[in-house]
Design a protein around this motif. Structure first.
Motif, PDB file in Angstrom:
ATOM      1  N   ASP A  82       0.829  -1.210   0.000  1.00  0.00           N
ATOM      2  CA  ASP A  82       0.000   0.000   0.000  1.00  0.00           C
ATOM      3  C   ASP A  82       0.863   1.259   0.000  1.00  0.00           C
ATOM      4  N   ILE A  94      -3.469   6.449  -2.346  1.00  0.00           N
ATOM      5  CA  ILE A  94      -4.445   5.551  -2.959  1.00  0.00           C
ATOM      6  C   ILE A  94      -5.256   4.914  -1.842  1.00  0.00           C
ATOM      7  N   GLN A  95      -6.496   5.218  -1.795  1.00  0.00           N
ATOM      8  CA  GLN A  95      -7.351   4.775  -0.704  1.00  0.00           C
ATOM      9  C   GLN A  95      -8.473   3.931  -1.288  1.00  0.00           C
ATOM     10  N   ARG A  96      -8.199   2.660  -1.379  1.00  0.00           N
ATOM     11  CA  ARG A  96      -9.171   1.734  -1.945  1.00  0.00           C
ATOM     12  C   ARG A  96      -9.260   0.506  -1.061  1.00  0.00           C
ATOM     13  N   HIS A 123     -14.155   9.751   0.395  1.00  0.00           N
ATOM     14  CA  HIS A 123     -13.432   8.511   0.094  1.00  0.00           C
ATOM     15  C   HIS A 123     -14.354   7.545  -0.669  1.00  0.00           C
ATOM     16  N   ASN A 125     -13.837   5.400  -2.893  1.00  0.00           N
ATOM     17  CA  ASN A 125     -13.293   4.095  -3.257  1.00  0.00           C
ATOM     18  C   ASN A 125     -13.088   3.169  -2.066  1.00  0.00           C
ATOM     19  N   ILE A 126     -13.468   3.609  -0.890  1.00  0.00           N
ATOM     20  CA  ILE A 126     -13.385   2.764   0.297  1.00  0.00           C
ATOM     21  C   ILE A 126     -14.775   2.231   0.630  1.00  0.00           C
ATOM     22  N   SER A 127     -14.864   0.929   0.843  1.00  0.00           N
ATOM     23  CA  SER A 127     -16.116   0.298   1.266  1.00  0.00           C
ATOM     24  C   SER A 127     -16.037   0.024   2.765  1.00  0.00           C
ATOM     25  N   ARG A 280      -5.997   3.370   3.644  1.00  0.00           N
ATOM     26  CA  ARG A 280      -7.454   3.310   3.830  1.00  0.00           C
ATOM     27  C   ARG A 280      -7.816   3.200   5.312  1.00  0.00           C
TER      28      ARG A 280
END
Length: 332
Positions: A82, A94-96, A123, A125-127, A280
């Motif tokens: 990461d 990159i926060q995925r 954010h 792209n973060i679940s 993330r």
């Protein structure tokens, strides 16, 4: 040239997904692949390493002792990967990915869930997976990536920081107080039914409020759910100790003996030290800290002003202030 098989970073991603979920099907959904593919990649990894990483049983996949040690190594590689991705992106983080957050029901449902719209705007792209079951989730077994707790972990490779103090008061519905006997001092509470937690299901010492309010109180209605306790209080079943940030949004509730009884508890944020700087994870942690700081009034606001006990003053005008309880054990 060596013909010995080797494993790749992709293999480690499959391994971590199964280690964290314990289920092939759940891991497959997270990885957006098939159940069979996940099973095949785990079998391949065990073959290459010549070790057994999981015990298979009808309930799912359980890490062996070797597998638990391998998790630590794999997570260090994940964290470095990461960070490398962030460096390659020239400083743009990159926060995925998926983050599982464990939090008490009160904090999750009555505070954090109201902040999630702002989080996803920042954010996208973060679940998030928000877990609110009563028992404490294990960070070491990766049942959660981040945990909001009532007590900081006593030992282990965790990074822990207090989020905030918060206050609690005894509340009742205005309708209940209008028809009940007046309450002018703590001993008067013994004549009223109380609502509280189920004693043998209290998972954190700070949730045992009633003994701090008055040692003689015995609850008439008990529930492991703070939402059920709130509902019972609004329906006039009796008195209940509630966090101010929950009850302040209920105009039909009123604080009882605000000058005598105020409890203080804490929320803490914990994550595994190896994950604490993963972008993330850091994004979720930083957002929680900022959201709580912006809402300090809700968590700590003194029980005077808008919540003043006008009903009690009308019915007991010469009420004598007593000793304010300031307990600093952890709670809801």
């Amino acid at each position: 040239m060596s013909t010995n098989p080797s494993f790749t970073w992709d293999d480690l991603q499959y391994f971590l997904a199964v280690a964290r979920t314990g289920q092939l099907s759940t891991a497959a959904r997270h990885l957006r692949t098939s159940h069979a593919t996940v099973s095949r990649r785990i079998d391949r990894l065990e073959f290459v390493l010549k070790v057994k990483l999981f015990e298979r049983n009808p309930r799912g996949y359980v890490l062996t002792t070797v597998g638990q040690r391998f998790v630590e190594t794999a997570e260090k590689i994940e964290a470095e990967t990461d960070r490398l991705q962030a460096d390659v992106a020239a400083g743009a983080m990159i926060q995925r990915g998926v983050i599982r957050l464990s939090a008490p029901e009160g904090f999750a449902n009555f505070f954090f869930s109201q902040q999630m719209g702002a989080f996803f705007e920042r954010h996208p792209n973060i679940s998030l997976e928000l877990v609110t079951i009563q028992q404490i989730m294990s960070l070491s077994r990766k049942e959660a990536d981040i945990a909001v707790t009532l007590d900081p972990p006593k030992a282990g490779p965790y990074r822990t920081e207090k989020i905030t103090d918060y206050t609690l008061n005894v509340y009742a519905s205005r309708d209940y107080l209008a028809r009940a006997a007046p309450i002018g001092e703590r001993d008067d509470l013994l004549a009223h039914p109380f609502i509280g937690y189920i004693q043998d299901m209290i998972f954190a010492p700070g949730l045992d409020y009633l003994g701090d309010v008055h040692p003689g109180i015995k609850p008439q209605f008990q529930s492991s759910s703070i939402f059920a306790q709130l509902t019972a209080t609004k329906n006039g079943l009796g008195l209940c100790v509630l966090p101010h940030f929950i009850a302040r949004r209920q105009p039909d509730l009123q604080i009882v003996l605000p000058q005598e009884i105020t409890l203080t508890r804490n929320y803490w944020l914990a994550c595994h030290r190896d994950l604490s700087n993963v972008p993330r994870v850091r994004s979720v942690s930083d957002f929680i800290y900022a959201a709580v700081r912006a809402s300090q009034d809700a968590f700590l606001r003194p029980p005077s002003g808008a919540d003043s006990p006008t009903f009690q003053q009308d019915h007991h005008a010469e009420m004598t202030p007593g000793i304010r309880i300031r307990t600093r054990r952890r709670g809801t």
